[in-house]
Scaffold this active site. Structure first.
Site, PDB file in Angstrom:
ATOM      1  CB  CYS A   1      -1.660   0.293   7.953  1.00  0.00           C
ATOM      2  SG  CYS A   1      -3.157   0.202   6.941  1.00  0.00           S
TER       3      CYS A   1
ATOM      4  N   GLY B   1       0.376  -3.673   4.173  1.00  0.00           N
ATOM      5  CA  GLY B   1       0.191  -5.117   4.254  1.00  0.00           C
ATOM      6  C   GLY B   1       1.503  -5.842   4.464  1.00  0.00           C
TER       7      GLY B   1
ATOM      8  CG  HIS C   1      -6.010   2.166  -0.695  1.00  0.00           C
ATOM      9  ND1 HIS C   1      -4.810   2.703  -1.125  1.00  0.00           N
ATOM     10  CD2 HIS C   1      -5.681   1.167   0.176  1.00  0.00           C
ATOM     11  CE1 HIS C   1      -3.820   2.071  -0.534  1.00  0.00           C
ATOM     12  NE2 HIS C   1      -4.323   1.129   0.257  1.00  0.00           N
TER      13      HIS C   1
ATOM     14  CB  CYS D   1      -0.916   0.021   1.213  1.00  0.00           C
ATOM     15  SG  CYS D   1      -2.042  -1.389   1.293  1.00  0.00           S
TER      16      CYS D   1
END
Length: 411
Positions: A396, A398, A366, A90
């Protein structure tokens, strides 16, 4: 060569669209091309002045290995300008900016195009080994009898697809998909469903209110005749209500869960391009720079609790710069799930009125490979609107990581 600050000179992005809708047949390198070409055109910049192109992308297409290089060439960047693709899940777009900043700070580059792109619509389905082995046997058959024998071994179950999007969103170490990690945090911190839905509603309301401001970041797209021009982000809903959100069923834990498609970010297509420059480029730039990158930091944690990555990364970058949370006037935490933003912001003590003031990924979407770069543009624009100086953004990531950046806007 003396060290230089990394300045964010400009930024532009495509509109965001939910996977399978307006941008569903636009290749990722075309999304990226539009963003990069518009960035150059807005400032009448000779692309030969660029020293490097660095773009984030997670689901790189088979036909465009090193998709950043393909994108750059299609956008009119000369062949003499190198380019490469980065992948930190991300945070890939944020990673691209960090890599560009390192080149500028070291004196290796004066101008860098950084950003990211993702076409989640075009992440392919795959077949299993049973089918590929059968197909290989059929192709090796030479005689009619051999082909008949190979054909006879076909079974319909061989065509059962592997949904690679879901596989990519599932952590191989802890065995949970990203939504299930959000459920873990929801249970750990006892975040009720109603609080998550309230946060989701706030994201939509703020994104709708900021639509005119967000348009300044966006270059329109004409993806297909049946959709016409896509001018705005498709996700934000003026009519969104708590009642409508409350009707949605839990998606990742059907029986006891609280995380729904309504309080999670949608799977999305889009691209963003930023122009980074050194001190000399900033001084000679035709318009005031958006700001400069003060510092960035990476952090690691348990993959099961990956949603708390911003807590670790934000704390780390603030300590590195000897700043306190009170020194930052606006914040962006990527809204992968309401269930991870809420405990992260609460743990850090972030004022809700200073967080994601233009809405976030629950409303906007996103596209994994680019969101980190998108929230930087949005954050800097927010600082300009309020006459503020310091902003802090984080995501955050993954696999159990977090990434954070401090940006500074100077008069």
């Amino acid at each position: 060569m003396s060290a230089s600050w990394c300045w964010i000179l400009s930024g532009v992005r495509t509109p965001f669209a939910k996977s399978g809708t307006a941008l569903r047949r636009v290749p990722v390198y075309e999304l990226g091309r539009v963003a990069v070409a518009e960035l150059l055109a807005r400032h009448d910049l000779d692309p030969g002045r660029i020293d490097e192109v660095i773009l984030g992308n997670c689901a790189q297409p088979a036909e465009a290995a090193n998709v950043a290089r393909v994108t750059a060439l299609r956008a009119g960047v000369p062949e003499s300008v190198p380019g490469f693709t980065v992948h930190r899940n991300c945070a890939s777009g944020m990673e691209a900016v960090a890599d560009g900043a390192l080149r500028i700070r070291s004196g290796e580059a004066r101008l860098v195009v950084a950003g990211g792109m993702e076409s989640m619509s075009l992440i392919p389905l795959q077949f299993g080994f049973d089918y590929s082995d059968w197909l290989e046997g059929l192709m090796r058959a030479r005689t009619p009898l051999q082909r008949l024998a190979a054909l006879s071994r076909f079974r319909p179950r061989m065509l059962a697809p592997r949904i690679t999007l879901m596989e990519g969103l599932t952590d191989l170490v802890c065995g949970l998909n990203m939504g299930q990690t959000a459920e873990e945090l929801s249970r750990e911190f006892r975040i009720p469903r109603e609080r998550q839905d309230e946060f989701a509603l706030m994201s939509h309301q703020r994104a709708v209110a900021a639509r005119e401001r967000l348009r300044e970041e966006i270059v329109p797209l004409f993806p297909a005749p049946d959709f016409g021009m896509v001018r705005d982000d498709v996700g934000p809903r003026e009519s969104q209500t708590l009642e409508a959100l409350a009707k949605l069923k839990p998606y990742f834990d059907r029986r006891n869960g609280t995380v729904t498609v309504g309080n999670s970010c949608p799977v999305t297509d889009g691209a963003v391009a930023l122009l980074l420059g050194d001190d000399a480029a900033a001084r000679s730039w035709s318009t005031p720079p958006l700001g400069r990158l003060r510092a960035f930091a990476f952090a690691g944690l348990s993959p099961r609790r990956m949603g708390l990555g911003p807590v670790f990364a934000m704390s780390k970058v603030l300590a590195r710069e000897r700043l306190g949370l009170e020194d930052c006037e606006l914040f962006e935490i990527n809204e992968a799930f309401a269930a991870q933003v809420i405990p992260s912001a609460k743990h850090l003590g972030i004022d809700w009125d200073k967080l994601n003031v233009h809405g976030g990924a629950i409303a906007l979407g996103h596209p994994f490979g680019q969101t980190g770069a998108r929230i930087m543009t949005t954050l800097l624009n927010g600082l300009e609107d309020g006459g503020k100086t310091f902003g802090l953004e984080s995501m955050c990531v993954g696999g159990g990581q977090g990434m954070a950046m401090i940006v500074e806007r100077l008069s």
